[in-house]
Design an enzyme around this catalytic site. Structure first.
Site, PDB file in Angstrom:
ATOM      1  CG  ASP A  17      -1.947  -1.151   1.199  1.00 14.83           C
ATOM      2  OD1 ASP A  17      -1.826  -2.038   0.336  1.00 14.83           O
ATOM      3  OD2 ASP A  17      -2.832  -1.167   2.080  1.00 14.83           O
ATOM      4  CG  ASP A  59      -6.746   0.073   1.291  1.00 12.30           C
ATOM      5  OD1 ASP A  59      -7.145  -1.102   1.367  1.00 12.30           O
ATOM      6  OD2 ASP A  59      -6.915   0.911   2.194  1.00 12.30           O
ATOM      7  CG  HIS A  61     -11.331   1.214   0.080  1.00 18.54           C
ATOM      8  ND1 HIS A  61     -11.300  -0.125   0.391  1.00 18.54           N
ATOM      9  CD2 HIS A  61     -10.490   1.826   0.978  1.00 18.54           C
ATOM     10  CE1 HIS A  61     -10.479  -0.316   1.424  1.00 18.54           C
ATOM     11  NE2 HIS A  61      -9.965   0.843   1.789  1.00 18.54           N
ATOM     12  CG  HIS A  78      -8.605   5.237   2.942  1.00 20.84           C
ATOM     13  ND1 HIS A  78      -9.607   4.953   3.831  1.00 20.84           N
ATOM     14  CD2 HIS A  78      -7.988   4.056   2.692  1.00 20.84           C
ATOM     15  CE1 HIS A  78      -9.598   3.662   4.109  1.00 20.84           C
ATOM     16  NE2 HIS A  78      -8.620   3.089   3.424  1.00 20.84           N
ATOM     17  CE  LYS A 103      -3.972  -4.235   1.338  1.00 17.07           C
ATOM     18  NZ  LYS A 103      -4.668  -3.222   2.155  1.00 17.07           N
ATOM     19  CB  CYS A 142      -2.280  -2.845   5.411  1.00 21.01           C
ATOM     20  SG  CYS A 142      -3.991  -2.244   5.356  1.00 21.01           S
TER      21      CYS A 142
HETATM   22 ZN   LIG Z   1      -8.519   1.080   3.283  1.00 16.71          ZN
END
Ligand SMILES: [Zn+2]
Length: 188
Positions: A17, A59, A61, A78, A103, A142
């Site tokens: 990340d 990440d 989203h 975020h 993810k 993470c």
């Molecule tokens: Zn996140």
């Protein structure tokens, strides 16, 4: 540093990340999140020269993700898909051969670990990865979750402490304690 402290051809390097939103100026910034980049890039270079697998997680989203405060989650909005905050930091030097693991891309659950329901653990086993090296952001979220899952999956796991940064110093210290107890080895 002895030979075991070098990334070998059958090892895998997981870069967790290293995205704009986790660096200064981002939506969920980690102090000095970008200061780890020279060390991260040196590890990537070492892994590439050894023909080791390089994996970069992100990440990723959807808007309205369950982890966001407005949905009742713990984090500000975020790393929203296709926004600049979700992009890898521009100074991250990934080889074209890097495996990108996405993810947190499903709206109803979060994934801190790059090994949580991403298929990466199976892929590492298929490639007969001997050891898993981990660096990136954030140490106490993470990175920690990924390292614990790596141990649980049976991989000797090394955390490069100088190539990771925590959300808070206290969280970072607690994470290192937990990881040491779990059997993670530390490399400076
Ligand atoms: Zn996140």
């Amino acid at each position: 540093m002895n030979m075991d402290d070098r990334i070998g051809s059958n090892d895998a390097l997981l870069v967790i990340d290293v995205q704009n939103d986790f660096c200064p100026g981002g939506a969920l910034p980690i102090d000095a999140g970008d200061a780890i980049l020279p060390r991260v890039n040196a590890l990537i270079d070492e892994a590439t020269r050894s023909n080791a697998l390089v994996v970069a997680s992100r990440d990723w989203h959807p808007p309205g993700h369950v982890s966001f405060i407005e949905q009742g989650g713990p984090w500000p909005r975020h790393c929203v898909q296709n926004e600049s905050g979700a992009a890898f930091h521009r100074d991250l030097k990934l080889p074209s051969s890097a495996l990108i693991v996405t993810k947190g891309d499903r709206p109803d659950f979060d994934q801190y670990s790059a090994l949580d329901r991403t298929g990466l653990a199976d892929e590492l086993k298929r490639r007969k990865a001997q050891r898993v090296w981990i660096c990136g952001l954030a140490l106490d979220v993470c990175v920690k979750a990924t390292a614990l899952d790596s141990i649980a999956a049976g991989f000797p796991t090394l955390l490069v402490t100088s190539a990771s940064a925590p959300v808070s110093p206290e969280g970072g210290a607690a994470a290192l304690d937990e990881l040491a107890r779990a059997g993670v080895q530390f490399v400076a």
